[in-house]
Design an enzyme around this catalytic site. Structure first.
Site, short mmCIF file in Angstrom:
data_model
loop_
_atom_site.label_atom_id
_atom_site.label_comp_id
_atom_site.label_asym_id
_atom_site.label_seq_id
_atom_site.Cartn_x
_atom_site.Cartn_y
_atom_site.Cartn_z
CB SER A 108 -0.96 0.00 1.19
OG SER A 108 -0.25 -0.10 2.40
CG ASP A 109 4.50 1.25 2.18
OD1 ASP A 109 4.29 0.27 1.44
OD2 ASP A 109 5.36 1.22 3.09
CB CYS A 110 5.25 0.49 -2.89
SG CYS A 110 6.63 0.01 -1.83
CB THR A 111 0.11 1.25 -4.21
OG1 THR A 111 0.47 -0.10 -4.54
CG2 THR A 111 -1.02 1.71 -5.11
CD GLU A 113 5.27 7.87 -0.82
OE1 GLU A 113 5.52 8.89 -1.50
OE2 GLU A 113 4.81 7.96 0.33
#
Length: 127
Positions: A108-111, A113
């Protein structure tokens, strides 16, 4: 490294981190290079955002476009094959992973960003 510097800019812990910077950042024949831990997408999104906010404007538009192209290519285009739900995998289509499309495990955090980069790229007319 940053937290050690905040704690004590003259401290031993910070100096030990500082001594390792050349292991991760160096200038090559074609510009600045950086070593990562297999986190290509993660690193690329933060580099893009840092460059974009640098205020260098048109001067850095070509590198930003290349970065955006890489980030776009890292997006997962299909869900895992087979009964991925039965294997306790989530839907991953249209997400981003920690490294690249082959990694396959969305984060979720990579998505988040990568979506920030995508929105910024729309402003820059990279679509």
């Amino acid at each position: 490294m940053l937290s050690c510097w905040v704690e004590d800019p003259d401290g031993v812990a910070f100096k030990r981190h500082l001594a390792r910077v050349p292991d991760y950042l160096w200038v090559g024949e074609d510009g600045m290079k950086g070593q990562s831990f297999g986190s290509q997408l993660w690193d690329a999104t933060f580099c893009f955002q840092a460059l974009y906010t640098s205020g260098l404007g048109e001067e850095i538009k070509p590198p930003l476009a290349k970065s955006f192209d890489f980030i776009k290519k890292c997006q997962v285009v299909d869900n895992p094959a087979g009964d991925f739900m039965g294997m306790y995998r989530h839907i991953s289509k249209e997400s981003w992973t920690f490294s690249d499309q082959d990694h396959g495990w969305q984060l979720s955090d990579c998505t988040a960003e990568a979506l920030k980069v995508k929105m910024t790229s729309a402003i820059l007319n990279f679509f």
